[in-house]
Write a protein that holds these residues in place. Structure first.
Motif, PDB file in Angstrom:
ATOM      1  N   LEU A  35       0.823  -1.214   0.000  1.00  0.00           N
ATOM      2  CA  LEU A  35       0.000   0.000   0.000  1.00  0.00           C
ATOM      3  C   LEU A  35       0.854   1.259   0.000  1.00  0.00           C
ATOM      4  O   LEU A  35       0.543   2.222  -0.701  1.00  0.00           O
ATOM      5  N   VAL A  36       1.939   1.267   0.759  1.00  0.00           N
ATOM      6  CA  VAL A  36       2.847   2.424   0.751  1.00  0.00           C
ATOM      7  C   VAL A  36       3.397   2.619  -0.664  1.00  0.00           C
ATOM      8  O   VAL A  36       3.403   3.734  -1.191  1.00  0.00           O
ATOM      9  N   GLU A  37       3.807   1.531  -1.293  1.00  0.00           N
ATOM     10  CA  GLU A  37       4.350   1.615  -2.659  1.00  0.00           C
ATOM     11  C   GLU A  37       3.294   2.157  -3.617  1.00  0.00           C
ATOM     12  O   GLU A  37       3.577   3.016  -4.450  1.00  0.00           O
ATOM     13  N   LEU A  38       2.070   1.665  -3.512  1.00  0.00           N
ATOM     14  CA  LEU A  38       0.987   2.130  -4.388  1.00  0.00           C
ATOM     15  C   LEU A  38       0.732   3.623  -4.196  1.00  0.00           C
ATOM     16  O   LEU A  38       0.667   4.382  -5.168  1.00  0.00           O
ATOM     17  N   ILE A  39       0.573   4.062  -2.960  1.00  0.00           N
ATOM     18  CA  ILE A  39       0.260   5.465  -2.664  1.00  0.00           C
ATOM     19  C   ILE A  39       1.391   6.372  -3.139  1.00  0.00           C
ATOM     20  O   ILE A  39       1.150   7.400  -3.781  1.00  0.00           O
ATOM     21  N   GLU A  40       2.618   5.985  -2.864  1.00  0.00           N
ATOM     22  CA  GLU A  40       3.764   6.784  -3.318  1.00  0.00           C
ATOM     23  C   GLU A  40       3.797   6.864  -4.838  1.00  0.00           C
ATOM     24  O   GLU A  40       4.031   7.927  -5.406  1.00  0.00           O
ATOM     25  N   ARG A  75       3.871  10.730  -5.883  1.00  0.00           N
ATOM     26  CA  ARG A  75       5.194  11.329  -5.766  1.00  0.00           C
ATOM     27  C   ARG A  75       6.176  10.741  -6.768  1.00  0.00           C
ATOM     28  O   ARG A  75       6.056   9.597  -7.177  1.00  0.00           O
ATOM     29  N   GLY A  76       7.154  11.555  -7.103  1.00  0.00           N
ATOM     30  CA  GLY A  76       8.253  11.102  -7.937  1.00  0.00           C
ATOM     31  C   GLY A  76       7.865  10.922  -9.392  1.00  0.00           C
ATOM     32  O   GLY A  76       6.727  11.128  -9.803  1.00  0.00           O
ATOM     33  N   ASP A  77       8.858  10.522 -10.178  1.00  0.00           N
ATOM     34  CA  ASP A  77       8.660  10.378 -11.614  1.00  0.00           C
ATOM     35  C   ASP A  77       7.640   9.310 -11.969  1.00  0.00           C
ATOM     36  O   ASP A  77       6.916   9.439 -12.953  1.00  0.00           O
ATOM     37  N   SER A  78       7.553   8.246 -11.156  1.00  0.00           N
ATOM     38  CA  SER A  78       6.590   7.182 -11.466  1.00  0.00           C
ATOM     39  C   SER A  78       5.162   7.714 -11.450  1.00  0.00           C
ATOM     40  O   SER A  78       4.307   7.239 -12.197  1.00  0.00           O
ATOM     41  N   SER A  79       4.896   8.714 -10.620  1.00  0.00           N
ATOM     42  CA  SER A  79       3.538   9.259 -10.519  1.00  0.00           C
ATOM     43  C   SER A  79       3.125  10.013 -11.777  1.00  0.00           C
ATOM     44  O   SER A  79       1.941  10.190 -12.040  1.00  0.00           O
ATOM     45  N   ARG A  80       4.096  10.432 -12.565  1.00  0.00           N
ATOM     46  CA  ARG A  80       3.785  11.192 -13.785  1.00  0.00           C
ATOM     47  C   ARG A  80       3.139  10.310 -14.863  1.00  0.00           C
ATOM     48  O   ARG A  80       2.604  10.818 -15.840  1.00  0.00           O
ATOM     49  N   ALA A  81       3.140   8.994 -14.669  1.00  0.00           N
ATOM     50  CA  ALA A  81       2.469   8.091 -15.609  1.00  0.00           C
ATOM     51  C   ALA A  81       0.955   8.201 -15.480  1.00  0.00           C
ATOM     52  O   ALA A  81       0.224   7.806 -16.379  1.00  0.00           O
ATOM     53  N   GLY A  82       0.480   8.739 -14.368  1.00  0.00           N
ATOM     54  CA  GLY A  82      -0.950   8.963 -14.155  1.00  0.00           C
ATOM     55  C   GLY A  82      -1.229  10.451 -14.097  1.00  0.00           C
ATOM     56  O   GLY A  82      -0.335  11.275 -14.270  1.00  0.00           O
ATOM     57  N   TRP A  83      -2.462  10.807 -13.829  1.00  0.00           N
ATOM     58  CA  TRP A  83      -2.821  12.236 -13.800  1.00  0.00           C
ATOM     59  C   TRP A  83      -2.999  12.762 -12.381  1.00  0.00           C
ATOM     60  O   TRP A  83      -3.270  13.945 -12.197  1.00  0.00           O
ATOM     61  N   THR A  84      -2.848  11.925 -11.359  1.00  0.00           N
ATOM     62  CA  THR A  84      -3.040  12.373  -9.977  1.00  0.00           C
ATOM     63  C   THR A  84      -1.756  12.832  -9.311  1.00  0.00           C
ATOM     64  O   THR A  84      -1.751  13.121  -8.120  1.00  0.00           O
ATOM     65  N   THR A  85      -0.692  12.922 -10.049  1.00  0.00           N
ATOM     66  CA  THR A  85       0.601  13.273  -9.473  1.00  0.00           C
ATOM     67  C   THR A  85       0.576  14.606  -8.717  1.00  0.00           C
ATOM     68  O   THR A  85      -0.114  15.548  -9.112  1.00  0.00           O
ATOM     69  N   GLU A  86       1.317  14.637  -7.629  1.00  0.00           N
ATOM     70  CA  GLU A  86       1.554  15.882  -6.895  1.00  0.00           C
ATOM     71  C   GLU A  86       3.026  16.281  -7.007  1.00  0.00           C
ATOM     72  O   GLU A  86       3.488  17.152  -6.292  1.00  0.00           O
TER      73      GLU A  86
END
Length: 184
Positions: A25-30, A34-45
Motif C-alpha cells: 500500500l505504501v508503494e501504491l500510494i507513493e 510522488r516522484g517520476d513514477s507518478s507522472r504516468a498517471g494524472w493524480t501526481t503531486e
C-alpha cells in the motif's frame, strides 16, 4: 498519457487492509502521487510536493484506528487501488485514495469511489462523504465535482514543516473540504 482500457466491475474485489498489506500500500500510494513514477498517471503531486506522501506507520495507523478502514481494491490478483474510510458521526471521511498510475483514466477510480460511497452508506448509515483536497489541484477537484462533490470554501492549512506529508515546493498550499450528500 496512455489511457487504460475501461474497467470491468467484475474484475475488482474489495477487502479491508491488514498489516501484511502495508508495504504494497505504501508503494501504491507513493507511486500515485510522488516522484517520476507518478507522472504516468494524472493524480501526481510531483510538481507541488517532494518527499513522501505516506509511510508504513501512517498506513498502519489508518488500518488500526477505531471507526476507520483502509479498503484494498484488487484487479487481476494485484492491488490496483486503495482508499481510507473513516466514520465521523453523520459523515464518512474519504482519504488516502490511490489508483495505480498505469490504470488511471479508465474508470477504475470512479468505480472505487462509488463503491466507497455505497459501503459507508450501508455500513455506517452516513448521509455525507467528506474529503480534503489540496486547493491547488484544480483538475482533481473538477473530477470530484463531476461525481457530485461540492467545494465548501472551508480551508485548513497544509502542515508545513512536517515532512511526513511531503516537502512543499510552493508556499500557498492548503486543503479544501469537499462534501457530497449520500441521501440519494
Amino acid at each position: 498519457m496512455e489511457t487504460a482500457p475501461p474497467t470491468d466491475p467484475v474484475q475488482l474485489s474489495y477487502r479491508d487492509a491488514t498489516d501484511a498489506d502495508v508495504p504494497a500500500l505504501v508503494e501504491l500510494i507513493e507511486s500515485a502521487y510522488r516522484g517520476d513514477s507518478s507522472r504516468a498517471g494524472w493524480t501526481t503531486e510531483a510538481d507541488i510536493l517532494d518527499g513522501q506522501r505516506t509511510d508504513p506507520e501512517g498506513v498502519r495507523q489508518v488500518i488500526g484506528a477505531a471507526g476507520s478502514k483502509l479498503l484494498v481494491v484488487r484487479r487481476d490478483d494485484r492491488i490496483a487501488a486503495c482508499c481510507q474510510l473513516e466514520h465521523r458521526g453523520d459523515a464518512a471521511y474519504f482519504g488516502m485514495f490511490a489508483v495505480r498510475p498505469g490504470l488511471q483514466g479508465g474508470g477504475l477510480g470512479r468505480q472505487v469511489l462509488a463503491e466507497a460511497e455505497r459501503l459507508v452508506r450501508e455500513t455506517w448509515g452516513v448521509t455525507e462523504m467528506h474529503m480534503t483536497v489540496i486547493s491547488a489541484r484544480e483538475e482533481l477537484i473538477a473530477w470530484y465535482e463531476r461525481r457530485g462533490y461540492r467545494r465548501t470554501g472551508r480551508m485548513t492549512p497544509f502542515p508545513y514543516g512536517d515532512e511526513r506529508f511531503g516537502v512543499p515546493r510552493r508556499d500557498d498550499l492548503r486543503f479544501e473540504l469537499l462534501v457530497k450528500s449520500l441521501d440519494r
